[in-house]
Design a protein around this motif. Sequence first.
Motif, short mmCIF file in Angstrom:
data_model
loop_
_atom_site.label_atom_id
_atom_site.label_comp_id
_atom_site.label_asym_id
_atom_site.label_seq_id
_atom_site.Cartn_x
_atom_site.Cartn_y
_atom_site.Cartn_z
N LEU A 86 1.00 -1.60 -0.07
CA LEU A 86 0.06 -0.31 0.21
C LEU A 86 0.45 1.40 0.47
CD1 LEU A 86 -2.78 -0.94 2.61
CD2 LEU A 86 -2.54 -1.45 -0.12
N ASP A 87 1.69 0.85 0.72
CA ASP A 87 2.48 2.43 1.17
C ASP A 87 3.16 3.36 -0.56
OD1 ASP A 87 2.78 2.63 3.55
OD2 ASP A 87 5.08 2.47 3.74
N ASP A 88 3.39 1.93 -1.70
CA ASP A 88 3.74 2.44 -3.10
C ASP A 88 2.77 2.41 -4.08
OD1 ASP A 88 6.52 2.50 -2.13
OD2 ASP A 88 6.66 -0.13 -2.62
N ARG A 89 1.25 2.11 -3.92
CA ARG A 89 0.59 1.19 -4.62
C ARG A 89 -1.28 2.16 -4.04
NH1 ARG A 89 2.29 -2.50 -7.42
NH2 ARG A 89 0.22 -1.73 -9.53
N ALA A 90 -0.71 2.22 -2.70
CA ALA A 90 -2.37 3.17 -3.36
C ALA A 90 -2.59 4.56 -3.19
CB ALA A 90 -2.37 2.42 -1.24
N GLN A 91 -4.19 4.88 -3.19
CA GLN A 91 -4.18 6.20 -3.34
C GLN A 91 -5.92 5.71 -2.92
OE1 GLN A 91 -4.52 7.60 -7.60
NE2 GLN A 91 -4.75 5.24 -8.55
N GLY A 92 -6.31 6.98 -2.62
CA GLY A 92 -7.72 7.32 -1.90
C GLY A 92 -8.32 7.73 -3.41
N ILE A 93 -9.90 7.35 -3.15
CA ILE A 93 -11.40 7.74 -3.70
C ILE A 93 -12.10 8.18 -3.10
CG2 ILE A 93 -13.39 6.44 -5.22
CD1 ILE A 93 -10.14 4.90 -5.45
N GLY A 94 -11.77 9.91 -3.60
CA GLY A 94 -12.11 10.91 -2.96
C GLY A 94 -14.06 11.18 -3.36
N GLN A 95 -14.42 10.60 -3.64
CA GLN A 95 -16.05 10.63 -4.22
C GLN A 95 -16.58 9.96 -5.10
OE1 GLN A 95 -15.27 14.29 -6.96
NE2 GLN A 95 -15.84 16.15 -5.04
N LEU A 96 -17.77 9.21 -4.40
CA LEU A 96 -18.32 7.82 -5.49
C LEU A 96 -20.00 8.03 -5.41
CD1 LEU A 96 -17.21 4.44 -5.90
CD2 LEU A 96 -18.58 4.51 -3.32
N LEU A 97 -20.47 7.46 -6.26
CA LEU A 97 -21.73 7.19 -6.20
C LEU A 97 -22.67 6.33 -7.30
CD1 LEU A 97 -23.06 11.68 -7.64
CD2 LEU A 97 -23.12 10.35 -5.47
N LEU A 98 -23.45 5.97 -6.95
CA LEU A 98 -24.52 4.94 -7.03
C LEU A 98 -25.25 4.99 -7.84
CD1 LEU A 98 -24.10 1.30 -7.65
CD2 LEU A 98 -25.81 1.54 -5.01
N LEU A 99 -25.13 5.10 -9.39
CA LEU A 99 -25.98 5.83 -10.65
C LEU A 99 -26.82 4.65 -10.47
CD1 LEU A 99 -23.27 6.95 -13.41
CD2 LEU A 99 -24.75 8.16 -11.19
N ASN A 100 -28.06 4.91 -10.92
CA ASN A 100 -29.70 4.48 -10.68
C ASN A 100 -29.58 3.41 -11.56
OD1 ASN A 100 -31.05 6.50 -9.66
ND2 ASN A 100 -31.76 7.47 -11.32
N ALA A 394 -18.59 0.94 -1.37
CA ALA A 394 -17.77 2.07 -0.31
C ALA A 394 -16.47 1.80 -0.62
CB ALA A 394 -17.58 0.99 1.24
N ALA A 395 -15.37 3.05 -0.33
CA ALA A 395 -14.39 2.83 -1.12
C ALA A 395 -13.82 3.39 0.36
CB ALA A 395 -13.83 4.19 -1.59
N SER A 396 -11.96 3.14 -0.21
CA SER A 396 -10.94 3.12 1.27
C SER A 396 -10.11 4.03 0.69
CB SER A 396 -10.58 2.35 1.33
OG SER A 396 -9.75 0.99 0.73
N HIS A 397 -9.27 4.62 1.47
CA HIS A 397 -7.90 5.28 1.01
C HIS A 397 -6.83 4.47 0.71
CE1 HIS A 397 -8.39 9.56 2.44
NE2 HIS A 397 -9.07 8.85 2.94
N ALA A 398 -6.83 3.04 0.85
CA ALA A 398 -6.26 1.87 0.26
C ALA A 398 -6.62 1.64 -1.49
CB ALA A 398 -6.30 0.54 0.71
N VAL A 427 -9.66 -2.68 -7.33
CA VAL A 427 -8.68 -2.09 -6.64
C VAL A 427 -7.94 -1.37 -8.01
CG1 VAL A 427 -6.11 -2.67 -6.77
CG2 VAL A 427 -7.54 -4.69 -6.56
N CYS A 428 -7.78 -0.59 -7.62
CA CYS A 428 -7.67 1.50 -7.84
C CYS A 428 -6.62 1.85 -7.44
CB CYS A 428 -8.90 2.39 -7.97
SG CYS A 428 -10.59 1.79 -8.39
N TRP A 429 -5.45 1.40 -8.03
CA TRP A 429 -3.72 1.76 -7.57
C TRP A 429 -3.32 2.49 -8.94
CZ3 TRP A 429 -2.09 -3.95 -4.89
CH2 TRP A 429 -2.58 -3.41 -3.54
N LYS A 430 -2.17 3.44 -7.95
CA LYS A 430 -0.66 4.34 -9.35
C LYS A 430 0.16 2.17 -9.43
CE LYS A 430 -0.18 7.06 -5.75
NZ LYS A 430 0.77 7.46 -4.39
#
Length: 438
Positions: A86-100, A394-398, A427-430
């Motif tokens: 995670l130290d090298d790869r993680a990036q947070g997900i700042g906004q999240l919406l579940l569309l209809n 749900a999204a995380s800083h990882a 998995v939304c990683w750098k």
Amino acid sequence: MNKQHPQQQWREAVIAYAEAINRYVAQGRAHGWDALEEPAAPATGHLLEAWQAALLAINRPGVDAPQRQLFRDAWPPAHLPLVPLLDDRAQGIGQLLLLNDGSLLARVGMPHDKGQVLRLDAQGVTPVIGIEHFGRCPQRRYYALANAEGVRVTDGWGGPLVARLAWPHGLEGLPAGYPFEPLDLPPVPTTLTPFPDGQRVLLVSSDGIFVLAANGATRLLPRQDDVLDDLRQGVDPDDIALGLAMEHAAMAPDGRLIALGEQCGRHLVLDEHLQPLASLGPASEYPHYALFNQLGDQLLLNACHLYQGASIGVRVADLPGLDTEPGSDDPRTPLLQQGARIYAGVARDGEYIVGDAHGYLRAFGEDGREHWQHYLGSTISALDISADGRTLAAASHAGFISLIALDSGRPQWQIGTGAHAELRRWVCWKGFDTPLAW
């Protein structure tokens, strides 16, 4: 030497650890924690290379849904084994919406990161061009779409334009005649929430909290009266802090109330005319988060200290004129949740679901009774829930996004006390060209 295939080692380790943790929690709740020893995490570092290779392979074009499910069964999702990366790869997900339509709209990157807006569904990941930040009104009808040029409001996702709003220049609501400087750049939205009328947008940013409208912006925080008080007391205008930390706001479902706050001071509630309605002392050190319940007749207010927190609840009917001190024992502001520093939250019928700093989704009733907890891992950064209350995103800083079917049964590998099944994880990683479906 373990001769099992890496995926078998992974599967057995993840399931065994989840089952051990779940037993540990059940025993601690039933009999107390003093005599218990928390289960040790299994050694899985040697499996990470094989896991990543399998993840990349299953995300190649042409892989069908049954193959993806087989991969997921063989490599059940888990957070703890991935911590070394995670130290090298993680990036947070700042906004999240579940569309209809069931797809997800996500901003990969926290608000002040460059970030990218993406749409995710079972078919893949699609970049959304020309939008840097977004938000949706409490009634789920209007969307705010922002870039450097301003904020557009559309009637529905992809629907017709109903308003075009300018960014604040930063001098709104500041006393005239003092050498305050306008903002060099547009504020970076922490959140954007259109009002139910589709003509205004609540902007939360570290540069201030504003209501954007066609005739200009109105400053809500820092308040003009507080700035004037500082000036009258002889504070040099250059020393007056107009920036905010832990800035947050919540809009009532009908748009008539706004609860807001920041690190310094109290929780504030404004009425439909943006006038002060209530001032509430926090239950912990710093005001951090606000959330209305689904009906809009109760307000949850969270405050934090380090990575812990406490949340009070107040009935909307009790708000007019309510003025309490920090740590108040006023019966109108009972403690609803103890322990969680809340970063994101949603409400469904009779229940709050919040994400805390330790990677847990925690659900509790409007009476404060705990309902369940569900582990995702890392600090929870964003949440959304479907209109029917059955699906949670749900999204995380990882850098994980999890789509969860609520009340549908708990798989063996899931840590938690609720009966909820994750449908898909991204998995939304750098270092990855695009988020990868797990």
